[in-house]
Scaffold this motif. Sequence first.
Motif, PDB file in Angstrom:
ATOM      1  N   TYR A  17       0.816  -1.271   0.000  1.00 30.34           N
ATOM      2  CA  TYR A  17      -0.095   0.047   0.011  1.00 30.34           C
ATOM      3  C   TYR A  17       0.883   1.162  -0.040  1.00 30.34           C
ATOM      4  CZ  TYR A  17      -3.802  -3.241   1.460  1.00 30.34           C
ATOM      5  OH  TYR A  17      -4.705  -4.177   1.601  1.00 30.34           O
ATOM      6  N   ALA A  18       1.954   1.088   0.773  1.00 31.34           N
ATOM      7  CA  ALA A  18       2.870   2.352   0.963  1.00 31.34           C
ATOM      8  C   ALA A  18       3.368   2.787  -0.376  1.00 31.34           C
ATOM      9  CB  ALA A  18       3.936   2.216   1.879  1.00 31.34           C
ATOM     10  N   LEU A  19       3.585   1.592  -1.355  1.00 28.15           N
ATOM     11  CA  LEU A  19       4.027   2.017  -2.693  1.00 28.15           C
ATOM     12  C   LEU A  19       2.877   2.226  -3.902  1.00 28.15           C
ATOM     13  CD1 LEU A  19       6.495  -1.128  -2.633  1.00 28.15           C
ATOM     14  CD2 LEU A  19       7.284   1.241  -2.600  1.00 28.15           C
ATOM     15  N   GLY A  20       1.897   2.395  -3.342  1.00 29.80           N
ATOM     16  CA  GLY A  20       0.668   2.702  -4.158  1.00 29.80           C
ATOM     17  C   GLY A  20      -0.040   1.754  -4.496  1.00 29.80           C
ATOM     18  N   LYS A  21       0.175   0.549  -4.249  1.00 36.67           N
ATOM     19  CA  LYS A  21      -0.620  -0.581  -4.746  1.00 36.67           C
ATOM     20  C   LYS A  21      -1.992  -0.785  -3.982  1.00 36.67           C
ATOM     21  CE  LYS A  21       3.636  -3.230  -6.260  1.00 36.67           C
ATOM     22  NZ  LYS A  21       4.109  -4.425  -6.003  1.00 36.67           N
ATOM     23  N   GLU A  22      -2.968  -1.463  -4.642  1.00 35.20           N
ATOM     24  CA  GLU A  22      -4.373  -1.684  -4.118  1.00 35.20           C
ATOM     25  C   GLU A  22      -4.774  -3.194  -4.140  1.00 35.20           C
ATOM     26  OE1 GLU A  22      -7.621  -1.574  -5.641  1.00 35.20           O
ATOM     27  OE2 GLU A  22      -6.700  -2.075  -7.473  1.00 35.20           O
ATOM     28  N   GLU A  24      -7.416  -4.743  -5.352  1.00 28.41           N
ATOM     29  CA  GLU A  24      -7.985  -5.287  -6.645  1.00 28.41           C
ATOM     30  C   GLU A  24      -7.078  -5.785  -7.518  1.00 28.41           C
ATOM     31  OE1 GLU A  24     -11.864  -5.893  -8.724  1.00 28.41           O
ATOM     32  OE2 GLU A  24     -11.572  -5.227  -6.531  1.00 28.41           O
ATOM     33  N   THR A  25      -6.153  -5.007  -7.595  1.00 29.55           N
ATOM     34  CA  THR A  25      -5.274  -5.218  -8.787  1.00 29.55           C
ATOM     35  C   THR A  25      -3.706  -5.770  -8.136  1.00 29.55           C
ATOM     36  OG1 THR A  25      -4.374  -2.775  -9.004  1.00 29.55           O
ATOM     37  CG2 THR A  25      -6.361  -3.792 -10.611  1.00 29.55           C
ATOM     38  N   LEU A  26      -3.877  -6.410  -6.981  1.00 29.18           N
ATOM     39  CA  LEU A  26      -2.199  -6.292  -6.419  1.00 29.18           C
ATOM     40  C   LEU A  26      -1.891  -7.541  -7.079  1.00 29.18           C
ATOM     41  CD1 LEU A  26      -0.771  -6.093  -3.772  1.00 29.18           C
ATOM     42  CD2 LEU A  26      -2.019  -8.349  -2.984  1.00 29.18           C
ATOM     43  N   THR A  27      -0.590  -7.475  -7.514  1.00 25.86           N
ATOM     44  CA  THR A  27       0.084  -8.504  -8.158  1.00 25.86           C
ATOM     45  C   THR A  27       0.625  -9.518  -7.081  1.00 25.86           C
ATOM     46  OG1 THR A  27       2.321  -7.119  -8.194  1.00 25.86           O
ATOM     47  CG2 THR A  27       0.775  -7.351 -10.213  1.00 25.86           C
ATOM     48  N   PRO A  28       0.801 -10.804  -7.578  1.00 25.59           N
ATOM     49  CA  PRO A  28       1.228 -11.817  -6.546  1.00 25.59           C
ATOM     50  C   PRO A  28       2.260 -11.497  -5.286  1.00 25.59           C
ATOM     51  CG  PRO A  28       1.019 -12.653  -8.702  1.00 25.59           C
ATOM     52  CD  PRO A  28       1.123 -11.322  -8.695  1.00 25.59           C
ATOM     53  N   LEU A  29       1.784 -11.993  -4.042  1.00 28.14           N
ATOM     54  CA  LEU A  29       2.780 -12.029  -3.070  1.00 28.14           C
ATOM     55  C   LEU A  29       2.850 -13.364  -2.551  1.00 28.14           C
ATOM     56  CD1 LEU A  29       1.401  -9.138  -0.645  1.00 28.14           C
ATOM     57  CD2 LEU A  29       3.130  -8.888  -2.625  1.00 28.14           C
ATOM     58  N   VAL A  30       3.897 -13.900  -2.555  1.00 27.46           N
ATOM     59  CA  VAL A  30       4.207 -15.368  -2.267  1.00 27.46           C
ATOM     60  C   VAL A  30       5.173 -15.585  -1.067  1.00 27.46           C
ATOM     61  CG1 VAL A  30       4.963 -17.500  -3.227  1.00 27.46           C
ATOM     62  CG2 VAL A  30       3.919 -16.079  -4.728  1.00 27.46           C
ATOM     63  N   LEU A  31       4.507 -16.312   0.021  1.00 20.24           N
ATOM     64  CA  LEU A  31       5.337 -16.702   1.131  1.00 20.24           C
ATOM     65  C   LEU A  31       6.590 -17.567   0.715  1.00 20.24           C
ATOM     66  CD1 LEU A  31       5.225 -16.186   4.318  1.00 20.24           C
ATOM     67  CD2 LEU A  31       4.175 -18.400   4.327  1.00 20.24           C
ATOM     68  N   PRO A 468     -10.692   1.376   2.070  1.00 21.23           N
ATOM     69  CA  PRO A 468      -9.338   1.327   1.308  1.00 21.23           C
ATOM     70  C   PRO A 468      -8.265   0.362   2.099  1.00 21.23           C
ATOM     71  CG  PRO A 468      -9.864   3.359   1.181  1.00 21.23           C
ATOM     72  CD  PRO A 468     -10.990   2.716   1.935  1.00 21.23           C
ATOM     73  N   GLU A 469      -7.648  -0.581   1.708  1.00 23.89           N
ATOM     74  CA  GLU A 469      -6.341  -1.189   2.622  1.00 23.89           C
ATOM     75  C   GLU A 469      -7.183  -2.175   3.550  1.00 23.89           C
ATOM     76  OE1 GLU A 469      -3.702   1.391   4.228  1.00 23.89           O
ATOM     77  OE2 GLU A 469      -3.473   2.615   2.419  1.00 23.89           O
ATOM     78  N   SER A 470      -8.324  -2.602   3.420  1.00 21.08           N
ATOM     79  CA  SER A 470      -9.085  -3.748   4.051  1.00 21.08           C
ATOM     80  C   SER A 470      -8.354  -5.185   3.953  1.00 21.08           C
ATOM     81  CB  SER A 470     -10.549  -3.821   3.715  1.00 21.08           C
ATOM     82  OG  SER A 470     -11.139  -2.586   3.857  1.00 21.08           O
ATOM     83  N   GLY A 471      -7.672  -5.214   2.938  1.00 19.11           N
ATOM     84  CA  GLY A 471      -6.997  -6.310   2.540  1.00 19.11           C
ATOM     85  C   GLY A 471      -5.963  -6.786   3.742  1.00 19.11           C
ATOM     86  N   ALA A 472      -5.453  -5.863   4.137  1.00 25.92           N
ATOM     87  CA  ALA A 472      -4.306  -6.416   5.341  1.00 25.92           C
ATOM     88  C   ALA A 472      -4.815  -6.512   6.492  1.00 25.92           C
ATOM     89  CB  ALA A 472      -3.454  -5.017   5.305  1.00 25.92           C
ATOM     90  N   LEU A 473      -6.225  -6.126   6.675  1.00 27.93           N
ATOM     91  CA  LEU A 473      -6.937  -6.311   7.984  1.00 27.93           C
ATOM     92  C   LEU A 473      -7.361  -7.846   7.791  1.00 27.93           C
ATOM     93  CD1 LEU A 473      -8.807  -3.225   8.543  1.00 27.93           C
ATOM     94  CD2 LEU A 473      -6.811  -3.739   9.682  1.00 27.93           C
ATOM     95  N   TYR A 474      -7.858  -8.188   6.755  1.00 28.65           N
ATOM     96  CA  TYR A 474      -8.624  -9.421   6.468  1.00 28.65           C
ATOM     97  C   TYR A 474      -7.305 -10.499   6.532  1.00 28.65           C
ATOM     98  CZ  TYR A 474     -12.836  -7.794   4.888  1.00 28.65           C
ATOM     99  OH  TYR A 474     -14.346  -7.138   4.911  1.00 28.65           O
ATOM    100  N   ALA A 491      -0.399 -18.463   2.045  1.00 26.86           N
ATOM    101  CA  ALA A 491       0.938 -19.056   1.148  1.00 26.86           C
ATOM    102  C   ALA A 491       0.888 -17.947   0.148  1.00 26.86           C
ATOM    103  CB  ALA A 491       0.688 -20.331   0.740  1.00 26.86           C
ATOM    104  N   SER A 492      -0.158 -17.266  -0.229  1.00 30.10           N
ATOM    105  CA  SER A 492      -0.022 -16.348  -1.425  1.00 30.10           C
ATOM    106  C   SER A 492      -1.220 -15.484  -1.377  1.00 30.10           C
ATOM    107  CB  SER A 492      -0.172 -17.146  -2.865  1.00 30.10           C
ATOM    108  OG  SER A 492      -1.208 -17.768  -3.083  1.00 30.10           O
ATOM    109  N   VAL A 493      -1.004 -14.295  -1.746  1.00 34.45           N
ATOM    110  CA  VAL A 493      -2.168 -13.012  -1.937  1.00 34.45           C
ATOM    111  C   VAL A 493      -2.026 -12.738  -3.269  1.00 34.45           C
ATOM    112  CG1 VAL A 493      -3.172 -10.999  -0.743  1.00 34.45           C
ATOM    113  CG2 VAL A 493      -1.895 -12.953   0.576  1.00 34.45           C
ATOM    114  N   ILE A 494      -3.320 -12.225  -3.804  1.00 33.97           N
ATOM    115  CA  ILE A 494      -3.381 -11.672  -5.227  1.00 33.97           C
ATOM    116  C   ILE A 494      -4.734 -10.794  -5.375  1.00 33.97           C
ATOM    117  CG2 ILE A 494      -4.616 -13.786  -6.229  1.00 33.97           C
ATOM    118  CD1 ILE A 494      -2.597 -13.177  -8.597  1.00 33.97           C
ATOM    119  N   GLY A 495      -4.718  -9.838  -6.352  1.00 37.15           N
ATOM    120  CA  GLY A 495      -5.817  -9.204  -6.323  1.00 37.15           C
ATOM    121  C   GLY A 495      -6.805  -9.831  -7.166  1.00 37.15           C
ATOM    122  N   ARG A 496      -8.201  -9.899  -7.036  1.00 40.90           N
ATOM    123  CA  ARG A 496      -9.207 -10.557  -7.715  1.00 40.90           C
ATOM    124  C   ARG A 496      -8.941 -10.237  -9.270  1.00 40.90           C
ATOM    125  NH1 ARG A 496     -15.374  -8.959  -7.204  1.00 40.90           N
ATOM    126  NH2 ARG A 496     -15.066  -9.112  -9.291  1.00 40.90           N
TER     127      ARG A 496
END
Length: 527
Positions: A17-22, A24-31, A468-474, A491-496
């Motif tokens: 989020y600090a880098l301007g990402k949100e 819905e369109t978040l690219t993959p984060l992989v543990l 905004p930024e609800s994803g981190a809370l979830y 294991a992974s998080v991605i925008g829908r």
Amino acid sequence: MSQKIKHPMSEALRRAYALGKEDETLTPLVLNDKGGYPVGRISKGDSVIFYNIRGEREIQLTRALTDDNFDEFPVDKPLNLNFATMIEYHKSLNVQVAFPPEDAIQDTLSDIISQNNLRQVKITEAEKAVHISFFLNGKKDNALPGEEIIVVPTRKDVSLFDEAPEMSIEGITKAALEKINDENYHFIVVNLPNVDVVAHIENDKAVIKAIEAVDRHAGILVDAARKQGIPAIVTADHGTAEKWRYPDGAVDTGHTNSPVPLILIHPEKKFSLCPKGELAEVAPTILNIMGLHPSPLMSGSSLIENKTGSFPRARRLLLIILDGWGLGDENNSNLIWLARTPVIDSLMKNYPSSKLDASGESVGLPSGTVGNSEAGHLHIGAGRRIYSDRLKIDRTIEDKSFYQNRAFLSVMRKAHETNCALHLMGIVSFFSSHGSINHLFTLMEMAKKEQVPQMFIHAMLGRRGELPESGALYIKKVEEKTLELELGKVASVIGRYWSLDREENWDRIEKTYRMLIYGEGEKIPDI
């Protein structure tokens, strides 16, 4: 020794989020583990539960993971996954279904028109094709006798529709005018999708352009109907843009619990309409105007108040669905009020109208929940309340029968027997129409009871209806649940945007696939 970070993925989201990402369109984060290798990749023989509901946006990803003949992009096959879905996404998928569909709804508005040997046509663009066909027809896959479905292609030259808020509305209107001017078509349904689609994007100027385009084209269609002497009904399936901001000014791109309008434009007579109703009363009203008898299965009633008076049967009728057009307060959170809408304003002023409930129990959803396109179109066509999958699932959680579901037990026990991983994949949200975090938590608890050896969560995030930024809370809540159960990892998080596609944008699905199978994405250390 440094303290172990217990919430690596939610903290990674906050950095994004600090880098301007949100979300819905978040690219993959992989543990990744200490050696830099991805944690929780889906491997051959693993068990997978795709716990989303609704289904039409889940088909493509499910196909990529389960279809041995899949060839839209390179895949590993066969994966031989033990795969279950929460509901049936499509009959052709080789998966177990936890909550199979009930029989198709009979004696819908479209059924009755077909049974009376009348021709009907339904027109929209690809974004809403499933709504004017499958859902409006009572969850039937095939066209009815005398029915034609016209789907105008959705634009592929834009990544998000705020770049082109008009979408393909010109093509929809052109196709609709041709049918309005053809006396061989008796029932003409036109869905204008712009308000719903564009209002899901944080760009108020684009949303206002979409609203004004819909207003303008609705006027063109109504004028054409008037010239042909055809009654027209203008309504909507749910709200969005009329409650586009929270009280604190933050943007709310989700659906709403607002009522929607129903306006009757009739060339013969200005009818008196009930001031309030619900979407299940649209079908009986249309049948009343066309002189057709509603089905005894329809619990909705015609909204026409002076039913006892005689009025000429309308041989033809135009139904315009303003997708996402709700009725809200006149304030700055209401983008419809802020937009220039001379056509709808004039119709509301000069013709009889009703306010229709389009959310919660009125459309078969849990009390207090917002409406959506699926429930909206289903109830417009069915003429009765139809209990939603979400409500049925919630009730099984309440009575504990969820824990005895055969499909879930099958894949979980297979994971236990083969010492393979269980993967839980889906939307992480309280408010999304695609699923509920409560369903995920229940599956996690069930996995613990079934002694699943390893469990990995692959989370999809959306911005619709969320702060905004609800994803981190979830994600933090899910990480805390894994700690409580002493089982599992996110294991992974991605925008829908990348995972839930229905327009064959296979590049998006491939990104999700490669995240799940190969662990491709931004590496998040599990330290």
